[in-house]
Scaffold this motif. Structure first.
Motif, PDB file in Angstrom:
ATOM      1  N   PRO A 321       0.828  -1.215   0.000  1.00  0.00           N
ATOM      2  CA  PRO A 321       0.000   0.000   0.000  1.00  0.00           C
ATOM      3  C   PRO A 321       0.857   1.258   0.000  1.00  0.00           C
ATOM      4  O   PRO A 321       1.916   1.310   0.623  1.00  0.00           O
ATOM      5  CB  PRO A 321      -0.801  -0.123   1.302  1.00  0.00           C
ATOM      6  N   ARG A 322       0.378   2.262  -0.721  1.00  0.00           N
ATOM      7  CA  ARG A 322       1.099   3.538  -0.809  1.00  0.00           C
ATOM      8  C   ARG A 322       0.090   4.674  -0.779  1.00  0.00           C
ATOM      9  O   ARG A 322      -1.006   4.563  -1.318  1.00  0.00           O
ATOM     10  CB  ARG A 322       1.905   3.612  -2.125  1.00  0.00           C
ATOM     11  N   PHE A 323       0.466   5.759  -0.150  1.00  0.00           N
ATOM     12  CA  PHE A 323      -0.369   6.949  -0.208  1.00  0.00           C
ATOM     13  C   PHE A 323       0.503   8.172   0.000  1.00  0.00           C
ATOM     14  O   PHE A 323       1.643   8.084   0.465  1.00  0.00           O
ATOM     15  CB  PHE A 323      -1.489   6.905   0.841  1.00  0.00           C
ATOM     16  N   TRP A 324      -0.041   9.316  -0.359  1.00  0.00           N
ATOM     17  CA  TRP A 324       0.680  10.567  -0.137  1.00  0.00           C
ATOM     18  C   TRP A 324      -0.316  11.659   0.211  1.00  0.00           C
ATOM     19  O   TRP A 324      -1.502  11.569  -0.090  1.00  0.00           O
ATOM     20  CB  TRP A 324       1.513  10.964  -1.352  1.00  0.00           C
ATOM     21  N   SER A 325       0.186  12.679   0.842  1.00  0.00           N
ATOM     22  CA  SER A 325      -0.609  13.853   1.183  1.00  0.00           C
ATOM     23  C   SER A 325       0.312  15.060   1.148  1.00  0.00           C
ATOM     24  O   SER A 325       1.510  14.942   1.420  1.00  0.00           O
ATOM     25  CB  SER A 325      -1.218  13.699   2.579  1.00  0.00           C
ATOM     26  N   GLU A 326      -0.250  16.205   0.791  1.00  0.00           N
ATOM     27  CA  GLU A 326       0.527  17.443   0.844  1.00  0.00           C
ATOM     28  C   GLU A 326      -0.199  18.423   1.735  1.00  0.00           C
ATOM     29  O   GLU A 326      -1.377  18.730   1.505  1.00  0.00           O
ATOM     30  CB  GLU A 326       0.728  18.032  -0.556  1.00  0.00           C
ATOM     31  N   GLN A 327       0.481  18.885   2.760  1.00  0.00           N
ATOM     32  CA  GLN A 327      -0.120  19.795   3.729  1.00  0.00           C
ATOM     33  C   GLN A 327       0.838  20.950   3.995  1.00  0.00           C
ATOM     34  O   GLN A 327       1.975  20.730   4.413  1.00  0.00           O
ATOM     35  CB  GLN A 327      -0.429  19.045   5.035  1.00  0.00           C
ATOM     36  N   HIS A 328       0.382  22.159   3.708  1.00  0.00           N
ATOM     37  CA  HIS A 328       1.186  23.374   3.904  1.00  0.00           C
ATOM     38  C   HIS A 328       2.534  23.265   3.202  1.00  0.00           C
ATOM     39  O   HIS A 328       3.563  23.719   3.724  1.00  0.00           O
ATOM     40  CB  HIS A 328       1.398  23.648   5.394  1.00  0.00           C
ATOM     41  N   GLY A 329       2.548  22.631   2.022  1.00  0.00           N
ATOM     42  CA  GLY A 329       3.782  22.502   1.261  1.00  0.00           C
ATOM     43  C   GLY A 329       4.635  21.310   1.635  1.00  0.00           C
ATOM     44  O   GLY A 329       5.646  21.028   0.961  1.00  0.00           O
ATOM     45  N   LEU A 330       4.283  20.585   2.680  1.00  0.00           N
ATOM     46  CA  LEU A 330       5.028  19.392   3.085  1.00  0.00           C
ATOM     47  C   LEU A 330       4.418  18.165   2.414  1.00  0.00           C
ATOM     48  O   LEU A 330       3.211  17.925   2.532  1.00  0.00           O
ATOM     49  CB  LEU A 330       4.979  19.214   4.604  1.00  0.00           C
ATOM     50  N   ARG A 331       5.239  17.395   1.738  1.00  0.00           N
ATOM     51  CA  ARG A 331       4.775  16.175   1.086  1.00  0.00           C
ATOM     52  C   ARG A 331       5.013  14.990   2.028  1.00  0.00           C
ATOM     53  O   ARG A 331       6.150  14.698   2.399  1.00  0.00           O
ATOM     54  CB  ARG A 331       5.496  15.940  -0.234  1.00  0.00           C
ATOM     55  N   ILE A 332       3.923  14.336   2.392  1.00  0.00           N
ATOM     56  CA  ILE A 332       3.968  13.172   3.277  1.00  0.00           C
ATOM     57  C   ILE A 332       3.698  11.935   2.431  1.00  0.00           C
ATOM     58  O   ILE A 332       2.673  11.855   1.756  1.00  0.00           O
ATOM     59  CB  ILE A 332       2.919  13.272   4.393  1.00  0.00           C
ATOM     60  N   GLN A 333       4.609  10.979   2.454  1.00  0.00           N
ATOM     61  CA  GLN A 333       4.431   9.741   1.696  1.00  0.00           C
ATOM     62  C   GLN A 333       4.618   8.550   2.621  1.00  0.00           C
ATOM     63  O   GLN A 333       5.441   8.579   3.544  1.00  0.00           O
ATOM     64  CB  GLN A 333       5.434   9.655   0.545  1.00  0.00           C
ATOM     65  N   ALA A 334       3.839   7.509   2.345  1.00  0.00           N
ATOM     66  CA  ALA A 334       3.939   6.288   3.141  1.00  0.00           C
ATOM     67  C   ALA A 334       3.873   5.081   2.223  1.00  0.00           C
ATOM     68  O   ALA A 334       3.252   5.123   1.153  1.00  0.00           O
ATOM     69  CB  ALA A 334       2.818   6.219   4.177  1.00  0.00           C
ATOM     70  N   ALA A 335       4.511   4.014   2.635  1.00  0.00           N
ATOM     71  CA  ALA A 335       4.467   2.739   1.919  1.00  0.00           C
ATOM     72  C   ALA A 335       4.400   1.625   2.941  1.00  0.00           C
ATOM     73  O   ALA A 335       4.949   1.733   4.044  1.00  0.00           O
ATOM     74  CB  ALA A 335       5.704   2.574   1.026  1.00  0.00           C
ATOM     75  N   GLY A 336       3.721   0.543   2.571  1.00  0.00           N
ATOM     76  CA  GLY A 336       3.535  -0.561   3.495  1.00  0.00           C
ATOM     77  C   GLY A 336       2.378  -0.306   4.433  1.00  0.00           C
ATOM     78  O   GLY A 336       1.448   0.437   4.116  1.00  0.00           O
ATOM     79  N   VAL A 337       2.462  -0.900   5.628  1.00  0.00           N
ATOM     80  CA  VAL A 337       1.412  -0.741   6.630  1.00  0.00           C
ATOM     81  C   VAL A 337       2.075  -0.257   7.919  1.00  0.00           C
ATOM     82  O   VAL A 337       2.347  -1.048   8.828  1.00  0.00           O
ATOM     83  CB  VAL A 337       0.648  -2.058   6.866  1.00  0.00           C
ATOM     84  N   PRO A 338       2.356   1.041   8.023  1.00  0.00           N
ATOM     85  CA  PRO A 338       3.060   1.553   9.207  1.00  0.00           C
ATOM     86  C   PRO A 338       2.377   1.203  10.521  1.00  0.00           C
ATOM     87  O   PRO A 338       3.056   1.006  11.544  1.00  0.00           O
ATOM     88  CB  PRO A 338       3.091   3.065   8.969  1.00  0.00           C
ATOM     89  N   ALA A 339       1.056   1.112  10.524  1.00  0.00           N
ATOM     90  CA  ALA A 339       0.336   0.827  11.764  1.00  0.00           C
ATOM     91  C   ALA A 339       0.702  -0.521  12.359  1.00  0.00           C
ATOM     92  O   ALA A 339       0.477  -0.764  13.552  1.00  0.00           O
ATOM     93  CB  ALA A 339      -1.168   0.893  11.522  1.00  0.00           C
ATOM     94  N   LEU A 340       1.285  -1.411  11.553  1.00  0.00           N
ATOM     95  CA  LEU A 340       1.674  -2.739  12.060  1.00  0.00           C
ATOM     96  C   LEU A 340       3.024  -2.726  12.764  1.00  0.00           C
ATOM     97  O   LEU A 340       3.416  -3.740  13.353  1.00  0.00           O
ATOM     98  CB  LEU A 340       1.726  -3.750  10.901  1.00  0.00           C
ATOM     99  N   GLY A 341       3.737  -1.606  12.710  1.00  0.00           N
ATOM    100  CA  GLY A 341       5.066  -1.554  13.314  1.00  0.00           C
ATOM    101  C   GLY A 341       5.091  -0.745  14.592  1.00  0.00           C
ATOM    102  O   GLY A 341       5.169   0.491  14.540  1.00  0.00           O
ATOM    103  N   PRO A 342       5.032  -1.387  15.761  1.00  0.00           N
ATOM    104  CA  PRO A 342       5.046  -0.633  17.022  1.00  0.00           C
ATOM    105  C   PRO A 342       6.382   0.036  17.316  1.00  0.00           C
ATOM    106  O   PRO A 342       6.438   1.025  18.051  1.00  0.00           O
ATOM    107  CB  PRO A 342       4.708  -1.699  18.068  1.00  0.00           C
TER     108      PRO A 342
END
Length: 415
Positions: A321-342
């Motif tokens: 899984p991959r997603f991205w968001s841009e907020q106030h000029g900051l680009r946030i990107q994620a890959a995998g399932v971060p919620a599974l990593g404590p």
């Protein structure tokens, strides 16, 4: 002649129908959607459409090829009868199918006592919602209150600030997007929003609503009060499954599927996109939903492939899984399932410009990454996740005995 019905007319449905044609299915495809619009770019609702950079017509998604499908827009399905292979439509109409793809997506979650239905209390899930929000903002300079400190709420706040609107974000947690990012990155994002003059009311909820014709007055549990041009409720989503309540399907925060996208216990029904809950064997055997743009594309195609292949020949759907968001000029990107990593590891520590990559680890295995303004690095770590071998698939339900694929059966005239 056979018929494959696709319930839902969003991105996952469109890509599934396209894939059916690519794989040689030449019989009838019927796409049924509750909305009156062709598929469109939903992520733009909280960004370019809200700010006015894109008009409604510019959001529409054109099919990649000649689809030759029957589009039944404005046609909600009220019930599914899997025994008779029939969909119940408005006016008592019944539509039979030989194969079914469920791609109804999600609805915006609503709050108890939230005055939903009032012209100045809106959600932001559909194009109609987006138009209602624009009308509520027009000619009114009161602040906008956003209920919800997650992904959608933060994007809406960022877009409104780019329009020089006053914004108040109300959230239960202590920081923004903490469920995904964790405490440290959540605090960084919180500081970013504060630096861009977003008023944050965190660790609190709405205690009292007083909607009027030109504004909505809110009193929070921390004692503060606001008069808002409108209130945007962005507190999550719920899968659109009410039409499946009596169908005998396994429903648990979505339509529960096997790893191949087949609905548990059925051979001729698959699900795709936000509504589908399935075990991604690249990570573990627990079924989950993924509400991201790329997943809708990839799962729509995979579901179509596996419907035609049949269970015996179907392959597990194992995306990264991959997603991205841009907020106030900051680009946030994620890959995998971060919620599974404590456990969180600084793969690339934050530098003076704010760039960073954080790894989310479980039992020594990388489960996901989140990058701030670090696109290339996130993609490189995503490649490592792609190379991961799958876990063993659990047998969640007895397999049907039929061993011929759906497409073979169609071509043999057995459907």
């Amino acid at each position: 002649m056979s018929r494959i019905a696709v319930v839902g007319a969003g991105l996952a449905a469109l890509r599934a129908a396209e894939r059916l044609r690519e794989l040689g299915y030449t019989d009838e495809i019927v796409i049924l959607g509750a909305e009156h619009t062709m598929p469109y770019h939903r992520p733009a609702l909280s960004k370019q459409f809200l700010t006015g950079a894109l008009a409604a017509a510019e959001l529409e998604i054109e099919p990649l090829d000649e689809l030759d499908a029957v589009w039944r827009l404005g046609t909600p399905v009220s019930q599914l009868d899997t025994g008779r292979r029939v969909l119940h439509l408005p006016g008592g109409e019944e539509l039979s199918y030989d194969g079914l793809i469920i791609a109804t997506g999600v609805d915006a979650r609503r709050t108890n006592g939230g005055q939903h239905g009032h012209q100045r209390v809106v959600t932001l899930r559909t194009l109609a919602d987006g138009k209602r929000l624009q009308r509520a903002l027009a000619g009114n300079r009161y602040p906008v209150v956003v209920l919800g400190s997650g992904f959608t709420g933060c994007e809406i706040a960022s877009s409104l600030r780019s329009m020089s609107r006053e914004v108040v974000v109300v959230g239960r947690g202590d920081s923004l997007m903490a469920n995904l990012l964790g405490p440290e990155l959540g605090r960084q994002l919180t500081d970013l929003h504060r630096a861009h003059d977003v008023t944050l009311e965190l660790g609190t909820t709405v205690e009292e609503w007083a909607p009027g014709t030109k504004s909505v007055r809110l009193r929070l549990t921390n004692g503060r009060a606001y008069e808002a041009a409108c209130v945007v409720v962005a507190v999550g989503s719920v899968p659109t499954v009410s039409w499946l309540r009596d169908a005998g399907l396994r429903l648990d925060d979505g339509v529960v599927c096997d790893a191949t996208c087949h609905v548990v216990g059925l051979e001729d029904v698959v699900a795709a996109g936000d509504v589908a809950k399935w075990p991604n064997l690249r990570f573990d055997e627990r079924p989950r939903r993924v509400e991201h743009w790329t997943n809708a594309i990839e799962m729509g195609r995979a579901a179509a492939e596996n419907l035609l292949a049949g269970r015996a020949s179907a392959t597990p759907f194992m995306p990264v899984p991959r997603f991205w968001s841009e907020q106030h000029g900051l680009r946030i990107q994620a890959a995998g399932v971060p919620a599974l990593g404590p456990e969180r590891v600084a793969l690339r520590p934050r530098n003076t410009s704010g760039r960073s990559v954080t790894g989310y680890v479980r039992d020594g295995r990388l489960m996901g990454v989140v990058g701030f303004d670090s696109s290339a690095a996130v993609l490189a770590y995503a490649d490592q996740l792609v190379d991961r071998p799958p876990v063993t698939a659990a047998t969640s339900a007895p397999r049907p005995q039929r061993r011929v694929s759906f497409l073979q059966a169609v071509r043999a005239g057995n459907r």
